[in-house]
Design a protein around this motif. Structure first.
Motif, PDB file in Angstrom:
ATOM      1  N   PRO A   1      30.286 -16.551 127.524  1.00  0.00           N
ATOM      2  CA  PRO A   1      31.563 -17.228 127.279  1.00  0.00           C
ATOM      3  C   PRO A   1      31.348 -18.541 126.538  1.00  0.00           C
ATOM      4  N   GLN A   2      32.345 -18.941 125.776  1.00  0.00           N
ATOM      5  CA  GLN A   2      32.283 -20.193 125.026  1.00  0.00           C
ATOM      6  C   GLN A   2      32.741 -21.304 125.964  1.00  0.00           C
ATOM      7  N   VAL A   3      31.772 -21.965 126.568  1.00  0.00           N
ATOM      8  CA  VAL A   3      32.042 -22.981 127.579  1.00  0.00           C
ATOM      9  C   VAL A   3      31.181 -24.205 127.294  1.00  0.00           C
ATOM     10  N   SER A   4      31.778 -25.372 127.442  1.00  0.00           N
ATOM     11  CA  SER A   4      31.016 -26.617 127.363  1.00  0.00           C
ATOM     12  C   SER A   4      31.512 -27.528 128.481  1.00  0.00           C
ATOM     13  N   PHE A   5      30.897 -28.671 128.624  1.00  0.00           N
ATOM     14  CA  PHE A   5      31.328 -29.563 129.690  1.00  0.00           C
ATOM     15  C   PHE A   5      31.198 -31.012 129.268  1.00  0.00           C
TER      16      PHE A   5
ATOM     17  N   TRP B   1      36.864 -22.422 125.407  1.00  0.00           N
ATOM     18  CA  TRP B   1      37.550 -22.073 124.167  1.00  0.00           C
ATOM     19  C   TRP B   1      38.370 -23.233 123.613  1.00  0.00           C
ATOM     20  N   VAL B   2      37.831 -24.432 123.742  1.00  0.00           N
ATOM     21  CA  VAL B   2      38.474 -25.628 123.199  1.00  0.00           C
ATOM     22  C   VAL B   2      37.837 -25.924 121.848  1.00  0.00           C
ATOM     23  N   LYS B   3      38.658 -25.973 120.808  1.00  0.00           N
ATOM     24  CA  LYS B   3      38.144 -26.212 119.459  1.00  0.00           C
ATOM     25  C   LYS B   3      37.967 -27.695 119.169  1.00  0.00           C
TER      26      LYS B   3
END
Length: 136
Positions: free
Chosen positions: A90-94, A115-117
């Motif tokens: 999944p496209q995940v960051s923190f 999924w935040v661009k």
């Protein structure tokens, strides 16, 4: 001897199977379970970022500009499981929060973005304000 070997294998594989998406997001407690922490720690290692999610209070954010808060259950159901089921990551960051931001948000340690661009400092302030409003 066979019993000891079988028990050892059983204990070693418990953590591996505990990280499956089916075991994640069973409640909306913002403090992560052990399985959720292990899963997110593995994703953060892939991003070469150092943050330990163990026993952390996490807010989940989505939307193109990071303007929408998700429950933990929805995060894992919508943003993680469909991708891990296909063998994708999944496209995940923190983003970890400062002490001041933690206090203002109601004790959240970090924001997990899915999924935040584009996520600006202004969006971060808006999310912290939403969290602050929810705690009242």
């Amino acid at each position: 001897m066979k019993k000891i070997l079988l028990m050892t294998i059983s204990f070693l594989t418990t953590d591996l199977f505990g990280q499956t998406p089916e075991s994640l997001g069973f409640d909306n407690n913002p403090v992560l379970s052990k399985q959720e922490s292990v899963f997110l720690n593995s994703l953060s290692k892939d991003q070469h970022k150092i943050f330990d999610f163990t026993n952390k209070k996490i807010a989940f954010v989505t939307g193109n500009t990071g303007n929408e808060l998700l429950t933990k259950t929805d995060f894992f159901r919508i943003c993680v499981k469909p991708y891990t089921d296909k063998g994708s990551q999944p496209q995940v960051s923190f983003i970890s929060l400062t002490k001041e931001e933690q206090e203002k948000s109601g004790g959240y340690d970090a924001l997990v973005l899915a999924w935040v661009k584009l996520f600006t400092a202004k969006q971060k302030r808006n999310i912290i304000e939403k969290l602050e409003t929810e705690k009242k």
